[in-house]
Design an enzyme around this catalytic site. Structure first.
Site, PDB file in Angstrom:
ATOM      1  N   ASP A  65       0.844  -1.199   0.000  1.00 54.85           N
ATOM      2  CA  ASP A  65       0.000   0.000   0.000  1.00 54.85           C
ATOM      3  C   ASP A  65       0.878   1.247   0.000  1.00 54.85           C
ATOM      4  O   ASP A  65       2.039   1.190   0.405  1.00 54.85           O
ATOM      5  CB  ASP A  65      -0.848   0.059   1.277  1.00 54.85           C
ATOM      6  CG  ASP A  65      -2.018  -0.909   1.259  1.00 54.85           C
ATOM      7  OD1 ASP A  65      -2.184  -1.645   0.268  1.00 54.85           O
ATOM      8  OD2 ASP A  65      -2.757  -0.927   2.261  1.00 54.85           O
ATOM      9  N   ARG A 109      -0.571  -0.681  -8.705  1.00 53.64           N
ATOM     10  CA  ARG A 109      -1.987  -0.387  -8.445  1.00 53.64           C
ATOM     11  C   ARG A 109      -2.108   1.135  -8.395  1.00 53.64           C
ATOM     12  O   ARG A 109      -1.577   1.778  -7.496  1.00 53.64           O
ATOM     13  CB  ARG A 109      -2.421  -0.983  -7.104  1.00 53.64           C
ATOM     14  CG  ARG A 109      -3.840  -0.637  -6.705  1.00 53.64           C
ATOM     15  CD  ARG A 109      -3.964  -0.499  -5.200  1.00 53.64           C
ATOM     16  NE  ARG A 109      -3.776  -1.757  -4.524  1.00 53.64           N
ATOM     17  CZ  ARG A 109      -3.331  -1.831  -3.251  1.00 53.64           C
ATOM     18  NH1 ARG A 109      -3.044  -0.756  -2.562  1.00 53.64           N
ATOM     19  NH2 ARG A 109      -3.170  -2.998  -2.687  1.00 53.64           N
TER      20      ARG A 109
HETATM   21  C1  LIG Z   1      -8.238  -1.470  -4.424  1.00 53.43           C
HETATM   22  C2  LIG Z   1      -7.902  -0.138  -3.816  1.00 53.43           C
HETATM   23  C3  LIG Z   1      -6.725   0.024  -3.112  1.00 53.43           C
HETATM   24  C4  LIG Z   1      -6.404   1.266  -2.568  1.00 53.43           C
HETATM   25  N1  LIG Z   1      -5.195   1.442  -1.969  1.00 53.43           N
HETATM   26  C5  LIG Z   1      -4.805   2.681  -1.564  1.00 53.43           C
HETATM   27  C6  LIG Z   1      -3.507   2.930  -1.060  1.00 53.43           C
HETATM   28  O1  LIG Z   1      -2.672   2.020  -0.929  1.00 53.43           O
HETATM   29  N2  LIG Z   1      -3.191   4.215  -0.734  1.00 53.43           N
HETATM   30  C7  LIG Z   1      -4.079   5.255  -0.866  1.00 53.43           C
HETATM   31  O2  LIG Z   1      -3.724   6.413  -0.591  1.00 53.43           O
HETATM   32  N3  LIG Z   1      -5.333   5.030  -1.307  1.00 53.43           N
HETATM   33  C8  LIG Z   1      -5.722   3.778  -1.656  1.00 53.43           C
HETATM   34  N4  LIG Z   1      -6.999   3.582  -2.127  1.00 53.43           N
HETATM   35  C9  LIG Z   1      -8.019   4.652  -1.991  1.00 53.43           C
HETATM   36  C10 LIG Z   1      -7.965   5.645  -3.151  1.00 53.43           C
HETATM   37  O3  LIG Z   1      -6.824   6.444  -3.055  1.00 53.43           O
HETATM   38  C11 LIG Z   1      -9.214   6.554  -3.147  1.00 53.43           C
HETATM   39  O4  LIG Z   1      -9.223   7.296  -1.954  1.00 53.43           O
HETATM   40  C12 LIG Z   1     -10.529   5.824  -3.264  1.00 53.43           C
HETATM   41  O5  LIG Z   1     -10.453   4.752  -4.152  1.00 53.43           O
HETATM   42  C13 LIG Z   1     -11.648   6.779  -3.740  1.00 53.43           C
HETATM   43  O6  LIG Z   1     -11.316   7.284  -5.003  1.00 53.43           O
HETATM   44  P1  LIG Z   1     -11.978   6.796  -6.379  1.00 53.43           P
HETATM   45  O7  LIG Z   1     -10.868   6.467  -7.315  1.00 53.43           O
HETATM   46  O8  LIG Z   1     -12.927   5.700  -6.137  1.00 53.43           O
HETATM   47  O9  LIG Z   1     -12.647   8.085  -6.987  1.00 53.43           O
HETATM   48  P2  LIG Z   1     -13.634   9.179  -6.377  1.00 53.43           P
HETATM   49  O10 LIG Z   1     -13.664  10.292  -7.362  1.00 53.43           O
HETATM   50  O11 LIG Z   1     -13.274   9.487  -4.971  1.00 53.43           O
HETATM   51  O12 LIG Z   1     -14.990   8.413  -6.357  1.00 53.43           O
HETATM   52  C14 LIG Z   1     -15.691   8.069  -7.532  1.00 53.43           C
HETATM   53  C15 LIG Z   1     -17.039   7.524  -7.144  1.00 53.43           C
HETATM   54  O13 LIG Z   1     -16.858   6.245  -6.495  1.00 53.43           O
HETATM   55  C16 LIG Z   1     -17.739   6.108  -5.408  1.00 53.43           C
HETATM   56  N5  LIG Z   1     -16.953   6.041  -4.157  1.00 53.43           N
HETATM   57  C17 LIG Z   1     -15.653   6.364  -3.990  1.00 53.43           C
HETATM   58  N6  LIG Z   1     -15.273   6.176  -2.720  1.00 53.43           N
HETATM   59  C18 LIG Z   1     -16.374   5.751  -2.061  1.00 53.43           C
HETATM   60  C19 LIG Z   1     -16.638   5.393  -0.721  1.00 53.43           C
HETATM   61  N7  LIG Z   1     -15.694   5.428   0.213  1.00 53.43           N
HETATM   62  N8  LIG Z   1     -17.894   5.000  -0.399  1.00 53.43           N
HETATM   63  C20 LIG Z   1     -18.858   4.941  -1.332  1.00 53.43           C
HETATM   64  N9  LIG Z   1     -18.671   5.266  -2.619  1.00 53.43           N
HETATM   65  C21 LIG Z   1     -17.441   5.660  -2.990  1.00 53.43           C
HETATM   66  C22 LIG Z   1     -18.627   7.321  -5.397  1.00 53.43           C
HETATM   67  O14 LIG Z   1     -19.770   7.062  -6.144  1.00 53.43           O
HETATM   68  C23 LIG Z   1     -17.783   8.369  -6.094  1.00 53.43           C
HETATM   69  O15 LIG Z   1     -18.547   9.365  -6.705  1.00 53.43           O
HETATM   70  C24 LIG Z   1      -7.326   2.339  -2.686  1.00 53.43           C
HETATM   71  C25 LIG Z   1      -8.505   2.181  -3.390  1.00 53.43           C
HETATM   72  C26 LIG Z   1      -8.802   0.973  -3.969  1.00 53.43           C
HETATM   73  C27 LIG Z   1     -10.074   0.834  -4.745  1.00 53.43           C
END
Ligand SMILES: Cc1cc2nc3c(=O)[nH]c(=O)nc-3n(C[C@H](O)[C@H](O)[C@H](O)COP(=O)(O)OP(=O)(O)OC[C@H]3O[C@@H](n4cnc5c(N)ncnc54)[C@H](O)[C@@H]3O)c2cc1C
Length: 307
Positions: free
Chosen positions: A132, A182
């Protein structure tokens, strides 16, 4: 960064709030939306169900910033047990770890030894080790450790955050390793000189980084994983892949447990390999607050559980 997001991210670091809320029944009920349960068996049961739907998983034990070597060694040992359980149950499951959970702040050299042990065990069971990415102050160390692990084991990948201004340069240095990356947007509170504050800029950076990864994947020299629930952005990434002649099986989409379940299944139908990141463990407060910060509307879900 919107005020609600900033407040939730700063609350995620409050030990006092963690103590106040973690034992409250309504809060614990709300958390269940994002994790099947606190124990490993609950996570493995979820992984088994998802495998039945053709969806792989990545399991992660919640926790971060341990302050002594004993705690870090216990995390390593638990991860080794988890990898053995995947192999015994022949589950299509990988593992993801936070470096500060493996004692990066306490002893970076021991942290590397632990990572190497985990990567070796993951490789032996045909699994995979993901690292991560945490706050920006850890990026240099994370990339250095990833390079060392990747030199010894091909079955290891690292997370990169598109919101960081430095990430294009970091990706450039990783590409010669034929890396597994990732790509996520980034979940922490960072100052504007370090990370783009506006969603528009983060999305543009994400798309550019995705393009660079896909170009390598077209030559079989990268494993790109798009860790996002942003379907519009994912659509644009997939168009880019099509234009570059990268078939859906050559890249993957990873999402978090409890988010966009229907879309996960639709992607699988389309031939895109999907994995769900399943979290377990008792130390869920900071992680859950980051989930609330990603979508402050989720706070209403917590409030509804009060009633
Ligand atoms: C598999 C995976 C591994 C990850 N690992 C890391 C890591 O190691 N380090 C790190 O900093 N971040 C990590 N993240 C989190 C990432 O950085 C984002 O904060 C998170 O994925 C929300 O961003 P988004 O790309 O979904 O887009 P966004 O623009 O935030 O969201 C797009 C849409 O997705 C939906 N959505 C997003 N988040 C949520 C939520 N929490 N609850 C409900 N609906 C939601 C909503 O409909 C939103 O409008 C990870 C995420 C994933 C999916």
């Amino acid at each position: 960064m919107p005020l609600a997001r900033r407040l939730l991210l700063s609350a995620s670091r409050s030990a006092w709030l963690a103590r106040q809320l973690s034992e409250r029944a309504f809060f614990r009920r709300a958390v269940r939306r994002f994790m099947p349960g606190e124990d490993l068996d609950a996570a493995l049961a979820a992984a088994t169900t998802l495998a039945g739907a053709g969806i792989g998983t990545v399991l992660t034990q919640l926790g971060e910033q341990v302050t002594n070597r004993g705690a870090a060694a216990a995390v390593r040992d638990q991860c080794l047990v988890v990898l053995d359980r995947f192999a015994a149950q022949a589950l299509p499951t990988e593992i993801s770890v936070k470096l500060t959970h493996l004692g990066l702040d306490v002893n970076p050299r021991a942290c590397l030894q632990d990572l190497l042990a985990l990567a070796a065990r993951a490789a032996a069971g045909q699994s995979f080790l993901w690292i991560d990415m945490e706050e920006s102050r850890y990026v240099d160390a994370a990339l250095e450790l990833y390079r060392a692990v990747r030199a010894a084991h091909p079955r290891a990948g690292v997370c990169l955050q598109a919101y960081l201004r430095r990430t294009p340069a970091d990706l450039e240095t990783l590409l010669p390793l034929a890396p597994a990356v990732r790509l996520v947007k980034g979940a922490y509170s960072e100052p504007p000189d370090v990370a783009f504050p506006r969603k528009r800029d983060v999305d543009a950076a994400y798309l550019a980084l995705a393009g660079a990864l896909l170009e390598r994947a077209a030559q079989g020299e990268a494993r790109p994983v798009f860790g996002t629930h942003d379907l519009a952005l994912l659509g644009r990434v997939r168009e880019r892949a099509l234009a570059l002649g990268v078939v859906p099986g050559a890249y993957e989409v990873h999402m978090l447990y409890g988010i966009r379940a229907a879309e996960q299944r639709a992607l699988v139908q389309d031939g895109v390999p999907v994995r769900v990141l399943v979290s377990y463990g008792t130390h869920w407060f900071p992680w859950y607050m980051r989930r609330l910060a990603e979508r402050p509307a989720n706070v209403w879900f917590v409030v509804r559980n009060l009633i």
